[in-house]
Scaffold this active site. Sequence first.
Site, PDB file in Angstrom:
ATOM      1  N   SER A   8     -15.955  66.164   9.882  1.00 20.31           N
ATOM      2  CA  SER A   8     -16.395  65.472  11.102  1.00 20.31           C
ATOM      3  C   SER A   8     -17.655  66.172  11.593  1.00 20.31           C
ATOM      4  O   SER A   8     -17.670  66.822  12.622  1.00 20.31           O
ATOM      5  CB  SER A   8     -15.294  65.508  12.163  1.00 20.31           C
ATOM      6  N   HIS A  14      -9.112  64.630   9.694  1.00 18.34           N
ATOM      7  CA  HIS A  14      -8.490  65.647   8.839  1.00 18.34           C
ATOM      8  C   HIS A  14      -7.076  65.274   8.401  1.00 18.34           C
ATOM      9  O   HIS A  14      -6.374  66.089   7.823  1.00 18.34           O
ATOM     10  CB  HIS A  14      -8.421  66.995   9.566  1.00 18.34           C
ATOM     11  N   GLU A  51      -7.390  67.920  16.436  1.00 23.49           N
ATOM     12  CA  GLU A  51      -6.721  69.219  16.326  1.00 23.49           C
ATOM     13  C   GLU A  51      -5.890  69.522  17.561  1.00 23.49           C
ATOM     14  O   GLU A  51      -6.399  69.484  18.674  1.00 23.49           O
ATOM     15  CB  GLU A  51      -7.781  70.332  16.161  1.00 23.49           C
ATOM     16  N   GLU A  60      -6.622  71.348   7.562  1.00 22.28           N
ATOM     17  CA  GLU A  60      -6.666  72.701   8.119  1.00 22.28           C
ATOM     18  C   GLU A  60      -5.288  73.351   8.169  1.00 22.28           C
ATOM     19  O   GLU A  60      -5.074  74.326   8.886  1.00 22.28           O
ATOM     20  CB  GLU A  60      -7.323  72.670   9.504  1.00 22.28           C
ATOM     21  N   ASP A 115      -8.935  69.719  20.077  1.00 20.32           N
ATOM     22  CA  ASP A 115     -10.268  69.222  19.732  1.00 20.32           C
ATOM     23  C   ASP A 115     -10.133  67.720  19.556  1.00 20.32           C
ATOM     24  O   ASP A 115      -9.538  67.251  18.582  1.00 20.32           O
ATOM     25  CB  ASP A 115     -10.757  69.889  18.429  1.00 20.32           C
ATOM     26  N   GLU A 175     -12.010  70.766  23.330  1.00 16.91           N
ATOM     27  CA  GLU A 175     -13.257  70.743  22.549  1.00 16.91           C
ATOM     28  C   GLU A 175     -13.682  69.306  22.291  1.00 16.91           C
ATOM     29  O   GLU A 175     -12.848  68.434  22.055  1.00 16.91           O
ATOM     30  CB  GLU A 175     -13.008  71.483  21.225  1.00 16.91           C
ATOM     31  N   ASP A 203     -18.940  71.213  20.449  1.00 17.33           N
ATOM     32  CA  ASP A 203     -19.103  71.457  19.009  1.00 17.33           C
ATOM     33  C   ASP A 203     -20.254  70.574  18.512  1.00 17.33           C
ATOM     34  O   ASP A 203     -21.399  71.023  18.396  1.00 17.33           O
ATOM     35  CB  ASP A 203     -17.770  71.142  18.308  1.00 17.33           C
ATOM     36  N   LYS A 248     -20.455  77.657  14.544  1.00 16.82           N
ATOM     37  CA  LYS A 248     -20.250  77.453  13.104  1.00 16.82           C
ATOM     38  C   LYS A 248     -21.545  77.816  12.390  1.00 16.82           C
ATOM     39  O   LYS A 248     -22.581  77.168  12.618  1.00 16.82           O
ATOM     40  CB  LYS A 248     -19.926  75.988  12.830  1.00 16.82           C
ATOM     41  N   HIS A 257     -14.132  78.133  11.739  1.00 19.40           N
ATOM     42  CA  HIS A 257     -14.152  77.748  10.323  1.00 19.40           C
ATOM     43  C   HIS A 257     -14.629  76.299  10.219  1.00 19.40           C
ATOM     44  O   HIS A 257     -14.892  75.650  11.225  1.00 19.40           O
ATOM     45  CB  HIS A 257     -12.729  77.869   9.748  1.00 19.40           C
ATOM     46  N   LYS A 314     -11.175  80.052  15.929  1.00 15.10           N
ATOM     47  CA  LYS A 314     -10.190  79.128  15.348  1.00 15.10           C
ATOM     48  C   LYS A 314     -10.422  79.064  13.848  1.00 15.10           C
ATOM     49  O   LYS A 314     -11.548  78.987  13.374  1.00 15.10           O
ATOM     50  CB  LYS A 314     -10.247  77.732  15.987  1.00 15.10           C
TER      51      LYS A 314
HETATM   52  P1  PGA Z   1     -15.144  69.894  10.586  1.00 11.20           P
HETATM   53  O1  PGA Z   1     -14.060  70.021  11.738  1.00 11.20           O
HETATM   54  O2  PGA Z   1     -15.266  71.201   9.920  1.00 11.20           O
HETATM   55  O3  PGA Z   1     -14.578  68.804   9.711  1.00 11.20           O
HETATM   56  O4  PGA Z   1     -16.424  69.473  11.270  1.00 11.20           O
HETATM   57  C1  PGA Z   1     -13.966  71.124  12.571  1.00 11.20           C
HETATM   58  C2  PGA Z   1     -14.237  70.780  14.013  1.00 11.20           C
HETATM   59  O5  PGA Z   1     -14.568  69.618  14.363  1.00 11.20           O
HETATM   60  O6  PGA Z   1     -14.139  71.660  14.857  1.00 11.20           O
HETATM   61 ZN    ZN Z   2     -14.742  70.296  16.601  1.00 11.23          ZN
END
Ligand code: PGA
Ligand code: ZN
Length: 425
Positions: free
Chosen positions: A43, A156, A166, A207, A244, A287, A314, A339, A367, A390
């Site tokens: 995503s 996911h 999440e 995840e 999230d 998030e 994010d 990230k 991650h 996370k």
């Molecule tokens: P992604 O998901 O690594 O698939 O982008 C993680 C997130 O959205 O926090």
């Molecule tokens: Zn996210």
Amino acid sequence: MTTTIEDLKAREILDSRGQPTIEVICTTNYGHTATASVPAGASTGGHEAAELRDNDPKRFDGRGVLSVIAAVQGEIREALAGMPVAEQRAIDDRLVNLDGTDNKSRLGANAILGVSMAVARAGARAAEVPLYRYLGGDDSHRLPIPSFNVLNGGAHAAWQGADFQEYMAMPHGAAHFSDALRWATDIYRRLKDMLKEQGIGTGVGDEGGFAPTVQSNRQPLDWLLGAIENAGLRPGRDVSLAFDAAASELRPDHDYELSAEGRSLTADELIEYYEDLAADYPIRLLEDGLHEDDWAGWQRLNRQLGDRLTLVGDDIFVTQSAYIERGIHLKCANAVLIKLNQVGTVSETVDAVGLAHSAGWETMVSHRSGETTDDFIADLAVAVGSRYIKSGAPARGERVAKYNRLMAIEAELGARATFAGGEDQ
Ligand code: PGA
Ligand code: ZN
């Protein structure tokens, strides 16, 4: 004599989804070697640094990375060979300039990040200090609060999973990081027992969290609450909830589509929806509550919930200082997800954290859904003093690699180690 970069090599390896990615090996003139590998999102935010793929349909459905390897072993190696390995910032600057585009699309953010991380590790080896201390200095001794993604939905998870991506358990009430991790495993096991008892499948998402079909987006929160209680822990006191929404994924057209509930909501209705959730459940962190382009919506979200919740951006900030700066100016949020591969170098990532902290915002190091067993982000979180991290469920090798590394750091620091959760008590 100064320790310099002697050679850079790269290889194609598989990530946790079975997709190819690169591993980079940096060798110094003194014979230190250091490796690093690059994760991949599902995503992804629209403004992330560009990950390069071969687009050769004959290999991995076009997702091969041989061209990325060629860039590392050719142009990048030539530009960096002989540079002092300790000059991380100069090396990262050279990588950015060599690429020459705004989003690292010529050489590829995956090529650039793999090199940047491998160089940092080689620098730590040469300095004979652990990576967290190499990046953060002698004062790096605080372990972050981990947030465990035990129920997966959205991009996911399987068909008819939860709309939100999440659902996380955050054991901030533990005395030490290692206790928080142990609590998470208790919650994860209790959750699995509960789902089994109700005849619900316990297959997992990308995840490592369970990814069942749901009746509503509240149901995972109820399960999570039950699992925390069954583990003998106090919701809100010992363990809070975090989620999230990954809301950019909920909006193919305009309104936010909640398929699990068969309805669509406007941004303001969704903010109200979150307000109700925050009133009914011990939620501490939300998030990506809204779409990455809805800056005005984020302002309203922060006005309404910013004093009660940690609101993490994010996809809206993509770990890039320019977007974070704008968010600080507009008062859009109060925290940033971090990230490495959204921006593409270690130095720019450290800068993004510094900018957020200077505005009094929190950070959560993260991650990606497609991971490797590389544990760089554990050291990074301690180095930059991030309050949160996370790395998925407390299960699956690529997820626990990071948590296990944090336990090793905690053990190595001994009495000097502190836990960010302890500050809440
Ligand atoms: P992604 O998901 O690594 O698939 O982008 C993680 C997130 O959205 O926090
Ligand atoms: Zn996210």
